[in-house]
Design a protein around this motif. Structure first.
Motif, mmCIF file in Angstrom:
data_model
loop_
_atom_site.group_PDB
_atom_site.id
_atom_site.type_symbol
_atom_site.label_atom_id
_atom_site.label_comp_id
_atom_site.label_asym_id
_atom_site.label_seq_id
_atom_site.Cartn_x
_atom_site.Cartn_y
_atom_site.Cartn_z
ATOM 1 N N GLY A 182 29.354 40.956 72.471
ATOM 2 C CA GLY A 182 28.783 41.076 71.140
ATOM 3 C C GLY A 182 29.753 41.593 70.092
ATOM 4 O O GLY A 182 29.359 41.920 68.968
ATOM 5 N N LYS A 183 31.044 41.657 70.424
ATOM 6 C CA LYS A 183 32.045 42.109 69.462
ATOM 7 C C LYS A 183 32.410 41.002 68.478
ATOM 8 O O LYS A 183 32.953 41.262 67.403
ATOM 9 N N LEU A 184 32.137 39.767 68.851
ATOM 10 C CA LEU A 184 32.217 38.618 67.950
ATOM 11 C C LEU A 184 30.863 37.924 67.985
ATOM 12 O O LEU A 184 30.199 37.919 69.021
ATOM 13 N N ASN A 185 30.457 37.361 66.871
ATOM 14 C CA ASN A 185 29.202 36.589 66.905
ATOM 15 C C ASN A 185 29.375 35.183 66.356
ATOM 16 O O ASN A 185 28.401 34.500 66.037
ATOM 17 N N GLY A 186 30.588 34.747 66.249
ATOM 18 C CA GLY A 186 30.850 33.381 65.809
ATOM 19 C C GLY A 186 32.335 33.107 65.795
ATOM 20 O O GLY A 186 33.156 34.023 65.881
ATOM 21 N N LEU A 187 32.686 31.834 65.687
ATOM 22 C CA LEU A 187 34.096 31.433 65.704
ATOM 23 C C LEU A 187 34.394 30.507 64.536
ATOM 24 O O LEU A 187 33.601 29.634 64.190
ATOM 25 N N ARG A 188 35.551 30.698 63.920
ATOM 26 C CA ARG A 188 36.052 29.784 62.889
ATOM 27 C C ARG A 188 37.308 29.148 63.476
ATOM 28 O O ARG A 188 38.298 29.833 63.733
ATOM 29 N N VAL A 189 37.271 27.868 63.712
ATOM 30 C CA VAL A 189 38.370 27.175 64.390
ATOM 31 C C VAL A 189 39.164 26.376 63.357
ATOM 32 O O VAL A 189 38.650 25.434 62.753
ATOM 33 N N ASP A 190 40.419 26.760 63.176
ATOM 34 C CA ASP A 190 41.266 26.079 62.193
ATOM 35 C C ASP A 190 41.967 24.873 62.809
ATOM 36 O O ASP A 190 42.216 24.815 64.007
ATOM 37 N N HIS A 191 42.318 23.919 61.945
ATOM 38 C CA HIS A 191 43.180 22.791 62.303
ATOM 39 C C HIS A 191 42.684 22.007 63.521
ATOM 40 O O HIS A 191 43.453 21.684 64.426
#
Length: 871
Positions: A206-215
């Motif tokens: 739960g330390k991240l709740n989503g991902l932003r994937v570049d390129h």
């Protein structure tokens, strides 16, 4: 690699000069660390590992001298010889079998420990090794003394070379043309699992709740990567579920249980239509969508990082009716007509000839392997294949296609893009045999796939996958990092994912995009500034104001260039800056100029240095009068001097007072545009995103300018102030003092808090365009968000300068909107709405047989409105 000498070696183009020059200048030096028993190669601050098998070259050199000193049968000599034997039995670094690789990694560490121990026990061994290292490192001025080091270099898993060599011979995938950033084969599951292990742990905890994937267009198979990402996350959830089960399961094969549970859960997911279940982890991807391109609906992502929204919302503030006027102004000022499609075609070819030439050669090599085994096409020369590949990529209308070995046929969308590119390539190259273009087209479209042998299919798909990974970097470098700094008609349109030749957007088109996002990608990000945007959101909407006043812009340009002509210098026969660069510079200054009435000397100096640095970057990106590869220092200095001189205060500077007066007007309307843009972003379908610092006014340019420190304490202090605003008078006071940025923070915080309190209204609510009557149709954007009994109405004025041309600056609230009417079909007379920005309560009225609100009441005290339906 085409260069067979590079077989089993990675080309490392890190040297500042030719390899032989660097070697004989004694810039490459081997260092022995006795405490660790290892050798390393040093090149200034860069360190490179030495292949343990090649240790023997230094350890065996004149070893008889050491043995004679130690004694032929001494324990130290025997251990030394044993170490040499162990080194000779190390598997080669080129052997890829997993077992041999593990053995090699294990044994080389043992050898290092043994060598370190021997050096500690017998100092004469360390002295001998250090002596040999000094011999191998050579003597400057004696070229032959470096032969031993050169021999050592040939035995490494890499080949050091001059950095310019990368353009043609690099043999690994890299991030665009950045040699130091090498690609990882994330398409291979073992690599994916290892590189995502920590990421999945952070998600599980739960330390991240989503991902932003570049390129993502750099991926070999984006669809498969997103599937792997979602399944890896879901597997983590399954493991957590199993770990929470009773202890009695200790005898159960937990791997099989995980697999069975995962399969069961995915079957359940595939039966549902809920996008949040189909995509268990929130993933937003950086995907640049071209004209008429849509995000593939089978990708297990929640949407894009929002560049399509960036450009759509920005286009609302561009006066489309003035496109021809701006074409004429720009062409007249720079003395030539730039056709944007032709410019992109040429810049993409330039990129392929220079910085990405090695990628094109690798692609050509793959195609040549196909033609060499095909008697009908083996007469295509290597050069003709390379030229044809370049032409097709130069004509490619989007970043890439998404064909995989799983495809039996090509999707319609990709087929259209491929056929368009080949057709345009043929049209532009009538002297080239069209059959080579047809051949490339047929490979990309999977024609005759059934007639190919298994090995031929592999060769075809290797070419296709590499081709798809190449088109993206070419268009990115050719368009965003070159053409965007050459085509300067209205630079606020030169944004990531933008189309600068499209002069604004109609409200109808904007509404269509909003409705489509709500229908298909309701969790896509809405962004107006990112780490990659060419200009911050506030700079863009300032420059947009120019589109509303072409006459004033033409007059200002002609006067400014006349005032500043004396500050230009001639460099190699050309005036610096060029007319195109000067046109670019004036727009930039209008965009970044601070809101303070009078800049002190220090503030003006800081601004001057920022603009000088930015113009240096812009010129190098444009690659016309300078470039990163071949910087034209005298020219860049002349432009820097020009900037310093035109921004120096004094009686002799006629430009600066006139510029500041004009800029003040632009800044006024730009701030109003920014408030409308902020409110539209927060209330539109999607997830609004805020780049650090943009809660207040931010007049930043591209990296590194947008990386400057953010004063968060100031923002916290001002936030407490705007939270105390309760009525129209308080909102009007913020508007009156808009220079301090509180007014933007006020709109941001008030609208975000309302969105958070009514999250279903914005995540699930319908999006309905509303009609505004009695004023110019382009002057106000209005829409409603509705979910069950909840409703919110957004009113955001646009193109302010046309409101009252007799007043400077024009009033933007109250009576200026007296003829305006916001139509609310289906509303009942008397229905109250509360303005969340001013606290005012308005009642629906009837007019000409329809229900609505008077616009001068909606915008009585504040230039934008967010209305909540009151029960």
């Amino acid at each position: 690699p085409i260069n067979t000498k590079l077989t089993n070696q990675v080309l490392l183009p890190t040297l500042g000069e030719q390899y032989g020059v660097v070697l004989e200048n004694k810039e490459l030096q081997v260092v022995f660390t006795p405490a660790e028993g290892k050798f390393t190669l040093h090149y200034y601050e860069s360190l490179f590992p030495i292949n343990p098998r090649s240790y023997s070259l230094m350890l065996e050199y004149e070893k008889d001298l050491l043995f004679s000193e130690l004694g032929e049968e001494s324990e130290a000599t025997l251990e030394y010889q044993s170490i040499l034997t162990a080194i000779s039995h190390l598997p080669l670094h080129s052997e890829s079998e997993k077992e041999k690789s593990l053995e090699r990694n294990r044994e080389k560490e043992i050898i290092k420990r043994r060598l370190a121990a021997l050096c500690a026990q017998e100092p004469r061994v360390e002295e001998f090794i250090q002596r040999n290292v000094n011999i191998f490192n050579g003597e400057k001025g004696e070229p032959h003394s470096f032969d031993l080091l050169d021999q050592l270099m040939e035995a490494q898993a890499y080949r050091l070379s001059f950095w310019r060599v990368a353009a043609e011979e690099i043999n690994y995938r890299r991030f665009f043309d950045v040699n130091e950033l090498a690609a990882v084969r994330v398409d291979q599951l073992p690599v994916f699992r290892e590189t995502h292990r920590l990421l999945m742990q952070l998600l599980r905890e739960g330390k991240l709740n989503g991902l932003r994937v570049d390129h993502v267009d750099g991926l070999r198979n984006p669809w498969a990567y997103f599937q792997n990402l979602q399944q890896a996350y879901y597997l983590e959830m399954c493991r957590a579920e199993i770990n929470a089960m009773p202890d009695e399961l200790d005898g159960v094969d937990r791997a099989k249980l995980e697999s069975a549970l995962l399969e069961k859960r995915w079957e359940e997911i595939e039966k549902t239509q809920d996008p949040l279940l189909i995509r268990p982890v929130y993933v937003a991807i950086e995907k640049i969508l071209g004209h008429n391109e849509v995000l593939p609906n089978d990708w297990t992502v929640c949407g894009t990082t929002g560049y399509e929204f960036t450009n759509a919302v920005n286009g609302l503030f561009v006066e489309q009716a003035n496109q021809k006027a701006f074409d004429d102004i720009y062409t007249s000022f720079i003395g030539e007509k730039i056709k944007f499609p032709d410019l992109i075609y040429e810049t993409k070819k330039q990129i392929m000839r220079l910085s990405l030439a090695s990628e094109i050669m690798a692609l050509t090599n793959l195609l040549n392997k196909i033609t060499e085994n095909d008697r009908r096409h083996r007469d295509f020369t290597l050069n003709s294949q390379r030229n044809a590949i370049r032409e097709v990529i130069a004509c490619f209308p989007v970043y890439r296609t998404y064909i995989t070995p799983a495809n039996a046929e090509v999707e319609k969308r990709d087929q259209t893009f491929i056929e368009s590119a080949v057709t345009r390539a043929k049209r532009r190259n009538t002297a080239i045999d069209p059959s080579i273009f047809d051949f490339i087209r047929d490979i990309l479209l999977l024609k005759n796939l059934r007639n190919l042998s298994p090995s031929e299919k592999i060769a075809h798909f290797n070419f296709i996958m590499k081709f798809q990974q190449t088109t993206g970097p070419v268009i990115a470098k050719g368009l965003e990092d070159t053409a965007f700094y050459i085509y300067n008609r209205l630079i606020s349109l030169n944004e990531v994912g933008g189309e600068p030749d499209q002069f604004g957007i109609s409200q109808a088109n904007f509404h269509r995009q909003q409705a489509d996002r709500q229908r298909n990608w309701p969790f896509s990000i809405l962004t107006t500034s990112t780490h990659d945007t060419k200009r911050s959101e506030d700079v863009r909407v300032r420059i947009d104001v120019l589109s509303e006043m072409p006459k004033e812009w033409r007059t200002a340009l002609n006067r400014w260039t006349r005032f500043n002509k004396r500050h230009k210098k001639t460099v190699e026969g050309s005036l610096a800056p060029s007319r195109n660069e000067e046109y670019f510079l004036y727009q930039t200054l209008l965009g970044v100029w601070p809101l303070e009435e009078n800049l002190d000397k220090a503030a003006l100096q800081e601004l001057t240095e920022r603009v000088q640095a930015y113009m240096r970057k812009a010129m190098n990106e444009a690659k016309v009068n300078s470039s990163w590869v071949n910087p034209n220092e005298p020219y860049q200095q002349a432009v820097a001097d020009f900037i310093a001189e035109i921004l120096t205060t004094g009686d002799n500077n006629r430009f600066l007072p006139e510029f500041q007066a004009f800029q003040k007007k632009i800044a006024h309307f730009g701030a109003l545009n920014a408030l409308s843009q902020t409110l539209i972003k927060i209330t539109s379908p999607g997830v609004p995103d805020f780049y650090q610092g943009n809660e207040l006014w931010d007049f930043s340019l591209v990296d590194p300018d947008n990386r400057r420190p953010v004063d968060y304490q100031l923002r916290e202090r001002l936030l407490k102030q705007v939270e105390r605003v309760e009525d129209a008078a308080g909102a009007a006071e913020l508007l009156e003092n808009k220079a301090d940025g509180r007014v933007k923070l006020f709109v941001t915080s008030r609208a975000l808090n309302f969105r958070r309190a009514n999250h279903k209204l914005f995540s699930r609510g319908n999006y309905t365009p509303l009609e505004v009557l009695g004023v110019r149709p382009e002057s106000v954007l209005a829409f409603a968000r509705a979910f069950q009994q909840q409703q919110a109405i957004v009113v955001a004025p646009l193109l302010y300068t046309g409101l009252n041309k007799g007043t400077d600056p024009a009033p933007v609230t109250g009576a200026v909107w007296s003829a305006g009417w916001l139509a609310l079909p289906g509303a009942e007379a008397g229905q109250p709405y509360r303005n969340l920005l001013t606290g005012e309560v308005l009642a629906v009225k009837e007019q000409n047989g329809g229900a609505g609100l008077a616009l001068d009441e909606v915008l009585a005290a504040f230039p934008v409105a967010l209305l909540e339906k009151v029960d």
